[in-house]
Design an enzyme around this catalytic site. Sequence first.
Site, mmCIF file in Angstrom:
data_model
loop_
_atom_site.group_PDB
_atom_site.id
_atom_site.type_symbol
_atom_site.label_atom_id
_atom_site.label_comp_id
_atom_site.label_asym_id
_atom_site.label_seq_id
_atom_site.Cartn_x
_atom_site.Cartn_y
_atom_site.Cartn_z
ATOM 1 N N TYR A 146 0.844 -1.205 0.000
ATOM 2 C CA TYR A 146 0.000 0.000 0.000
ATOM 3 C C TYR A 146 0.880 1.255 0.000
ATOM 4 O O TYR A 146 0.642 2.192 -0.780
ATOM 5 C CB TYR A 146 -0.975 0.016 1.200
ATOM 6 C CG TYR A 146 -1.794 1.293 1.209
ATOM 7 C CD1 TYR A 146 -2.832 1.474 0.289
ATOM 8 C CD2 TYR A 146 -1.484 2.342 2.075
ATOM 9 C CE1 TYR A 146 -3.551 2.658 0.245
ATOM 10 C CE2 TYR A 146 -2.202 3.537 2.043
ATOM 11 C CZ TYR A 146 -3.232 3.694 1.123
ATOM 12 O OH TYR A 146 -3.920 4.877 1.074
ATOM 13 N N ARG A 193 1.622 8.632 12.728
ATOM 14 C CA ARG A 193 1.161 9.836 13.408
ATOM 15 C C ARG A 193 -0.358 9.999 13.337
ATOM 16 O O ARG A 193 -0.990 10.452 14.289
ATOM 17 C CB ARG A 193 1.826 11.065 12.786
ATOM 18 C CG ARG A 193 1.522 12.344 13.559
ATOM 19 C CD ARG A 193 1.721 13.581 12.704
ATOM 20 N NE ARG A 193 0.882 13.547 11.511
ATOM 21 C CZ ARG A 193 0.973 14.409 10.505
ATOM 22 N NH1 ARG A 193 1.895 15.352 10.541
ATOM 23 N NH2 ARG A 193 0.170 14.325 9.470
ATOM 24 N N ARG A 203 -10.636 4.348 8.823
ATOM 25 C CA ARG A 203 -9.642 3.822 7.893
ATOM 26 C C ARG A 203 -8.520 3.187 8.711
ATOM 27 O O ARG A 203 -8.091 3.743 9.709
ATOM 28 C CB ARG A 203 -9.093 4.957 7.025
ATOM 29 C CG ARG A 203 -10.200 5.897 6.528
ATOM 30 C CD ARG A 203 -9.707 6.827 5.476
ATOM 31 N NE ARG A 203 -9.312 6.082 4.291
ATOM 32 C CZ ARG A 203 -8.601 6.601 3.313
ATOM 33 N NH1 ARG A 203 -8.165 7.819 3.394
ATOM 34 N NH2 ARG A 203 -8.301 5.880 2.257
ATOM 35 N N PHE A 263 14.593 20.021 -2.021
ATOM 36 C CA PHE A 263 13.249 19.496 -2.256
ATOM 37 C C PHE A 263 13.092 18.094 -1.660
ATOM 38 O O PHE A 263 12.058 17.771 -1.050
ATOM 39 C CB PHE A 263 12.967 19.445 -3.766
ATOM 40 C CG PHE A 263 11.716 18.704 -4.139
ATOM 41 C CD1 PHE A 263 10.477 19.309 -4.025
ATOM 42 C CD2 PHE A 263 11.780 17.391 -4.580
ATOM 43 C CE1 PHE A 263 9.315 18.614 -4.340
ATOM 44 C CE2 PHE A 263 10.624 16.691 -4.900
ATOM 45 C CZ PHE A 263 9.385 17.309 -4.780
HETATM 46 C C1 PS7 Z 1 4.581 14.980 -6.344
HETATM 47 C C2 PS7 Z 1 5.807 16.245 -4.491
HETATM 48 C C3 PS7 Z 1 11.686 12.750 -3.378
HETATM 49 C C4 PS7 Z 1 12.531 10.420 -4.074
HETATM 50 C C5 PS7 Z 1 -0.671 14.014 -3.128
HETATM 51 C C6 PS7 Z 1 7.051 13.121 -1.887
HETATM 52 C C7 PS7 Z 1 -1.416 11.319 0.083
HETATM 53 C C8 PS7 Z 1 3.315 11.193 2.338
HETATM 54 O O1 PS7 Z 1 -2.556 12.203 5.696
HETATM 55 O O2 PS7 Z 1 -1.032 14.863 2.229
HETATM 56 O O3 PS7 Z 1 -3.526 12.040 3.397
HETATM 57 O O4 PS7 Z 1 -3.151 14.305 4.432
HETATM 58 O O5 PS7 Z 1 0.212 14.864 4.393
HETATM 59 C C9 PS7 Z 1 3.935 14.752 -3.929
HETATM 60 C C10 PS7 Z 1 10.586 10.603 -2.582
HETATM 61 C C11 PS7 Z 1 0.523 11.835 -3.209
HETATM 62 C C12 PS7 Z 1 5.997 10.991 -1.186
HETATM 63 C C13 PS7 Z 1 0.862 10.356 -0.295
HETATM 64 C C14 PS7 Z 1 2.753 13.903 -4.179
HETATM 65 C C15 PS7 Z 1 9.516 11.272 -1.845
HETATM 66 C C16 PS7 Z 1 -0.755 11.068 -3.233
HETATM 67 C C17 PS7 Z 1 4.832 11.688 -0.582
HETATM 68 C C18 PS7 Z 1 1.899 13.888 -2.941
HETATM 69 C C19 PS7 Z 1 8.137 10.812 -2.347
HETATM 70 C C20 PS7 Z 1 -0.822 9.999 -2.127
HETATM 71 C C21 PS7 Z 1 1.545 13.518 1.346
HETATM 72 C C22 PS7 Z 1 3.801 10.687 -0.060
HETATM 73 O O6 PS7 Z 1 0.918 13.244 2.599
HETATM 74 O O7 PS7 Z 1 -1.205 12.871 3.735
HETATM 75 C C23 PS7 Z 1 4.736 15.292 -4.883
HETATM 76 C C24 PS7 Z 1 11.548 11.241 -3.308
HETATM 77 C C25 PS7 Z 1 0.577 13.181 -3.100
HETATM 78 C C26 PS7 Z 1 7.011 11.639 -1.766
HETATM 79 C C27 PS7 Z 1 -0.425 10.535 -0.748
HETATM 80 C C28 PS7 Z 1 1.444 11.135 0.754
HETATM 81 C C29 PS7 Z 1 1.989 12.389 0.569
HETATM 82 C C30 PS7 Z 1 2.807 11.289 0.947
HETATM 83 P P1 PS7 Z 1 -2.689 12.872 4.343
HETATM 84 P P2 PS7 Z 1 -0.295 14.058 3.244
HETATM 85 MN MN MN Z 2 -5.324 8.759 0.601
#
Ligand code: PS7
Ligand code: MN
Length: 345
Positions: A146, A193, A203, A263
């Site tokens: 997941y 968290r 969930r 970043f």
């Molecule tokens: C494309 C920057 C940099 C190699 C929307 C960044 C939600 C933790 O609890 O919103 O649902 O509110 O606080 C980000 C690796 C993904 C992983 C995943 C896309 C790092 C859709 C972020 C963000 C890879 C699914 C935000 C994964 O959590 O959660 C971009 C390298 C989105 C990264 C989701 C979660 C992100 C997350 P909540 P959050």
């Molecule tokens: Mn989600």
Amino acid sequence: SGDDIAGTDDPNLRRCYEFLDMTSRSFTMVIKQLAPSLRDVVCLYYLALRGLDTLEDDMTIPLDYKVTLLRSFHSFLTQPGWCFTESGEDEKDAPLLVEYAVVIDQFMKLDPKYQDIIVDSAKRMGNGMADFCIKRVTTKADYELYCHYVAGLVGEGLSALFAASGLEDSELAEQKRLSNSLGLFLQKTNIVRDYLEDLHDTRQFWPKEIWGLYAKDLKDFVEPGQEKQALACLNHMCMDALSHVPDVFEYLSMLRDPSVFRFVAIPQLMAIATITRVFNNYDVFRKVVKIRKGEAVKMIMECTNINAVRGIFIKYLYEFHHKNSSTDPNYIKINEVVGRSLAMI
Ligand code: PS7
Ligand code: MN
Ligand code: MN
Ligand code: MN
Ligand code: MN
Ligand code: MN
């Protein structure tokens, strides 16, 4: 810099950056400081996945319809005018989907090499999310899978974008295992968290293979008298998240562009600060545990190069070690995980 963004004369691109501000607390600053060749690409990657996640999180959409939407979401990215107006009332990012045509308009102006990476990533993520609408997270393998779908794939996609831009070495795109680990460290920290928030939303992301060692039901941890079991389980989950730190550090060591470095590194620093704060902290079962604002500001300022970041990681690893309790059933294992990280970074 932010000035270039404010000065953009395309109203749709401006609207995309407004949506970035509205939908992201943590990523908006690190995206805006990216080098110009990647900034809009990553902003639109973020808005693409934020749209997808808004559908995944919406518990008011009938299951069959949601599964269809998730599996076809990647094709909406190149369907001019597509939007979604059926979100549940308390879906905070629903306005993004209402005006999604604006995102699509800008997405289709990106270089096709970037569009292809983002569409492929959204396709695999949407299908993975759909699979987990139908089944739950039970085993540790489910938990890994997941988290791979919702965050590991983002790591892989970002590495592919960095390489395609030429700002990073082309071999970064091949570092799938390391890229996955960066996503997993962020996602697992978020899931640990957000125990209480996700419980209230009915969930469950903590795998039964872990919480089953400490309770009959995941929600038992909020009950009086279960504090010891709750903490033992929480600490087990924290130990599991912390095991990704050596990979995170190895990946950061490979980056060469300063804006890409910040970043990638800033969210990882926020995650190690958060998981350290959460570790052995019963407040997780009572309220949302956050790091102090000043702590975050200090890290953002200091996050300039690999040696500074190593210093910050070491500080949190020692704090984590210090918070470990000899009465914890995993005391020795936790010490080993912390020790392994300290030895590798
Ligand atoms: C494309 C920057 C940099 C190699 C929307 C960044 C939600 C933790 O609890 O919103 O649902 O509110 O606080 C980000 C690796 C993904 C992983 C995943 C896309 C790092 C859709 C972020 C963000 C890879 C699914 C935000 C994964 O959590 O959660 C971009 C390298 C989105 C990264 C989701 C979660 C992100 C997350 P909540 P959050
Ligand atoms: Mn989600
Ligand atoms: Mn969030
Ligand atoms: Mn979400
Ligand atoms: Mn969450
Ligand atoms: Mn949430």
